[in-house]
Design a protein around this motif. Sequence first.
Motif, PDB file in Angstrom:
ATOM      1  N   LEU A   9     -20.461  -1.333  -3.097  1.00 47.64           N
ATOM      2  CA  LEU A   9     -20.734  -2.617  -3.757  1.00 47.64           C
ATOM      3  C   LEU A   9     -19.427  -3.154  -4.360  1.00 47.64           C
ATOM      4  N   ARG A  10     -19.030  -4.347  -3.906  1.00 48.09           N
ATOM      5  CA  ARG A  10     -17.789  -4.967  -4.402  1.00 48.09           C
ATOM      6  C   ARG A  10     -18.092  -6.118  -5.362  1.00 48.09           C
ATOM      7  N   LYS A 105       5.434  -9.797   2.553  1.00 50.30           N
ATOM      8  CA  LYS A 105       6.421  -9.280   3.523  1.00 50.30           C
ATOM      9  C   LYS A 105       5.767  -8.282   4.472  1.00 50.30           C
ATOM     10  N   ALA A 106       4.960  -7.411   3.897  1.00 49.53           N
ATOM     11  CA  ALA A 106       4.283  -6.387   4.712  1.00 49.53           C
ATOM     12  C   ALA A 106       3.353  -7.029   5.732  1.00 49.53           C
ATOM     13  N   MET A 107       2.657  -8.086   5.290  1.00 53.87           N
ATOM     14  CA  MET A 107       1.724  -8.775   6.195  1.00 53.87           C
ATOM     15  C   MET A 107       2.479  -9.448   7.335  1.00 53.87           C
ATOM     16  N   LEU A 108       3.633 -10.017   7.006  1.00 52.74           N
ATOM     17  CA  LEU A 108       4.404 -10.748   8.012  1.00 52.74           C
ATOM     18  C   LEU A 108       5.113  -9.806   8.988  1.00 52.74           C
ATOM     19  N   THR A 109       5.533  -8.640   8.481  1.00 57.03           N
ATOM     20  CA  THR A 109       6.305  -7.716   9.327  1.00 57.03           C
ATOM     21  C   THR A 109       5.450  -6.616   9.936  1.00 57.03           C
ATOM     22  N   GLY A 110       4.212  -6.541   9.490  1.00 53.48           N
ATOM     23  CA  GLY A 110       3.329  -5.511  10.027  1.00 53.48           C
ATOM     24  C   GLY A 110       3.549  -4.149   9.408  1.00 53.48           C
ATOM     25  N   LYS A 111       4.332  -4.112   8.334  1.00 58.07           N
ATOM     26  CA  LYS A 111       4.565  -2.828   7.665  1.00 58.07           C
ATOM     27  C   LYS A 111       3.367  -2.452   6.793  1.00 58.07           C
ATOM     28  N   GLU A 112       3.407  -1.238   6.310  1.00 63.44           N
ATOM     29  CA  GLU A 112       2.323  -0.732   5.463  1.00 63.44           C
ATOM     30  C   GLU A 112       2.338  -1.446   4.111  1.00 63.44           C
ATOM     31  N   GLU A 113       1.164  -1.911   3.674  1.00 63.68           N
ATOM     32  CA  GLU A 113       1.067  -2.540   2.356  1.00 63.68           C
ATOM     33  C   GLU A 113       1.062  -1.480   1.268  1.00 63.68           C
ATOM     34  N   PRO A 114       1.490  -1.831   0.063  1.00 65.60           N
ATOM     35  CA  PRO A 114       1.339  -0.880  -1.045  1.00 65.60           C
ATOM     36  C   PRO A 114      -0.143  -0.678  -1.341  1.00 65.60           C
ATOM     37  N   PRO A 115      -0.529   0.427  -1.962  1.00 66.74           N
ATOM     38  CA  PRO A 115      -1.959   0.652  -2.254  1.00 66.74           C
ATOM     39  C   PRO A 115      -2.470  -0.345  -3.289  1.00 66.74           C
ATOM     40  N   HIS A 116      -3.703  -0.835  -3.052  1.00 64.49           N
ATOM     41  CA  HIS A 116      -4.282  -1.838  -3.952  1.00 64.49           C
ATOM     42  C   HIS A 116      -5.417  -1.250  -4.782  1.00 64.49           C
ATOM     43  N   GLY A 117      -5.667  -1.935  -5.897  1.00 62.17           N
ATOM     44  CA  GLY A 117      -6.871  -1.667  -6.671  1.00 62.17           C
ATOM     45  C   GLY A 117      -7.990  -2.500  -6.092  1.00 62.17           C
ATOM     46  N   LYS A 118      -8.967  -2.865  -6.907  1.00 66.14           N
ATOM     47  CA  LYS A 118     -10.081  -3.670  -6.399  1.00 66.14           C
ATOM     48  C   LYS A 118      -9.573  -4.996  -5.856  1.00 66.14           C
ATOM     49  N   PHE A 119      -8.592  -5.567  -6.549  1.00 64.05           N
ATOM     50  CA  PHE A 119      -8.010  -6.832  -6.099  1.00 64.05           C
ATOM     51  C   PHE A 119      -6.539  -6.643  -5.785  1.00 64.05           C
ATOM     52  N   ASP A 207     -11.457   2.558   1.026  1.00 62.58           N
ATOM     53  CA  ASP A 207     -10.633   3.761   0.807  1.00 62.58           C
ATOM     54  C   ASP A 207      -9.239   3.592   1.396  1.00 62.58           C
ATOM     55  N   HIS A 208      -9.175   2.851   2.525  1.00 61.28           N
ATOM     56  CA  HIS A 208      -7.884   2.685   3.197  1.00 61.28           C
ATOM     57  C   HIS A 208      -7.000   1.663   2.484  1.00 61.28           C
ATOM     58  N   ARG A 209      -7.570   0.481   2.155  1.00 63.91           N
ATOM     59  CA  ARG A 209      -6.726  -0.606   1.615  1.00 63.91           C
ATOM     60  C   ARG A 209      -6.743  -0.661   0.094  1.00 63.91           C
ATOM     61  N   ASN A 214     -11.314   2.468  -8.279  1.00 64.93           N
ATOM     62  CA  ASN A 214     -12.209   3.589  -8.578  1.00 64.93           C
ATOM     63  C   ASN A 214     -13.643   3.066  -8.638  1.00 64.93           C
ATOM     64  N   TYR A 215     -14.165   2.750  -7.451  1.00 67.79           N
ATOM     65  CA  TYR A 215     -15.477   2.114  -7.403  1.00 67.79           C
ATOM     66  C   TYR A 215     -16.608   3.029  -7.860  1.00 67.79           C
ATOM     67  N   LYS A 216     -16.344   4.342  -7.844  1.00 64.77           N
ATOM     68  CA  LYS A 216     -17.410   5.279  -8.261  1.00 64.77           C
ATOM     69  C   LYS A 216     -17.720   5.146  -9.739  1.00 64.77           C
TER      70      LYS A 216
END
Lengths: 219, 335
Positions: A9-10, A105-119, A207-209, A214-216
Amino acid sequence: MMKTTEKILRHSNTVRIIHWSVAISGMLLLFSGIGQMPMYKRYNVVLLPGLYWVSDYNITLVIHLIAGAVFGAAILYHIVYHLMQKEFSAMPRSGDVSESIIIIKAMLTGKEEPPHGKFLAEQRLAYAAMGLTSLVLLLTGLIKVYKNTGIVILQPEFMTATTLIHTIATPIFLFLFVAHLGAFVIKENWPLFPTMFSGYVNKKYADHRHPLWNYKEKK
Amino acid sequence: MKIKRRTFLQGMVAAGTAAALTNKVDRATADVSDSSYATLIDLTKCDGCPDQDTPACVMACRAENEHKYPEPDPAMLKPYWPQTKFEDWSNKRDVTNRLTPYNWIFVQKVNVEVDGEMVETNIPRRCMHCDNPPCVKLCPFGANVKMKEGPVYINPDICFGGAKCRDVCPWSVPQRQAGVGIYTKLDPIPAGGGVMYQCDMCKDRLAEGKVPACIEECPQEAMVIGTRSEIFAKAEELRQQYNGYIYGDKQMGGTGTLYVSQIPFEKIDEAIVSKADDPEKAMRVHDTPYNVIDNTSHWSSAALLAPVAGAIGAFAATVAVKKRNKQEDAHDENN
């Protein structure tokens, strides 16, 4: 055997109802507000099929007032609700600007994004910009509405400033509105789109993005 | 803690009820003070200056305001794209039988049948300086203002010339001149159309302690200015003296211009409409001019109270959920 996907649930019912109340009333406010500019007759919008009525100030004013009532009620509901719930995950944090640059930058270059919280950091910044613009529009709109409740004469310079701020804030709101929708052009954001309808997002995606979310612990 | 749909709806119902209750408190704010300026026009006295080519009030107004008249940029006198027309009165400055950007008052002449006889009636027409002016309240640029002193004034430095003020004025008083104003700075972006012009009650003269030029020059002393309480009392006194009628005290929710006539305004209005080439565009003295602000004030009140309703709804819903959660926790502990 049918494969089932675990969902998280988001967005609660309340959040989604308020979101769509703001979105729909916001669109109606833009439509009727542009009609009050006045623009529809000048630019021949009235000649489009079924839109002969849009240059009628009486009609667009009533639409603007009704939509404004929904917009104002929804925004205050949102503020009070999240204050009482002590939910501030959408508020901007220190470092959000630099993190947003990294994300883009990550979105444009296809690199790995930094880890995000809920937003995402950029979502928090966008929320602040949209929230601030909405509050400016709401506050100036309420002053404008107040003077229309009867024979109310406010200081002319004050009214001129209020009216101009409201009018100038409108294209900013429109830009942010379009940018908000434009975010879904980016493929990485696609899984978030259905969550505004169903409320749920795939656990695998979360879990990936959003590993920092900490949705639990959510109530 | 999660708010269920039912609780959310309960909150919204509570909020709606609160809004409905508070909405019953009818606003009756009247910010137009008794000490603000109002004018009286006695139609029994006004003879339209029959010995002059142009009535004295019109000439006086033109002389007084000439320095404010628009001087358009010829390069900007072009159609308002995508429209094929534009409004230019700069080569028709001599027109005095109607309102234009160069003529802020005119005397409307109409023959009215009274007891089988035709009576010539002369009606000086200009801005009524409404108490609740829709032109002011709906201007999207805040160019039109209502001053506490009474005048309605259009700021030419801000006006974009969209002509909305003319559209919402039941007498179509403000008049547009192309080629001037802030919209010329945006060229070639096709926005705006000039500047709107109208009577400002000679606000600068009033500030200097003088009366408006039209009033000062009226040879019949048919026009008077004073405080609102004085003018309303004078109008009532004249009405009784003539066994006549007042126009402008109730129309549009009240105005700062009162006409007093021995002839019923219904008859004058009928004559105006029947004489007009286009009755839709006639400058009437009808009893019920439409004021969009008056007619939507209940919606304005609702919009004003809605945020309060939203806040109350959220508070009520959250408190209800907390209470229910507490009860559920207590129930779980007991079991």
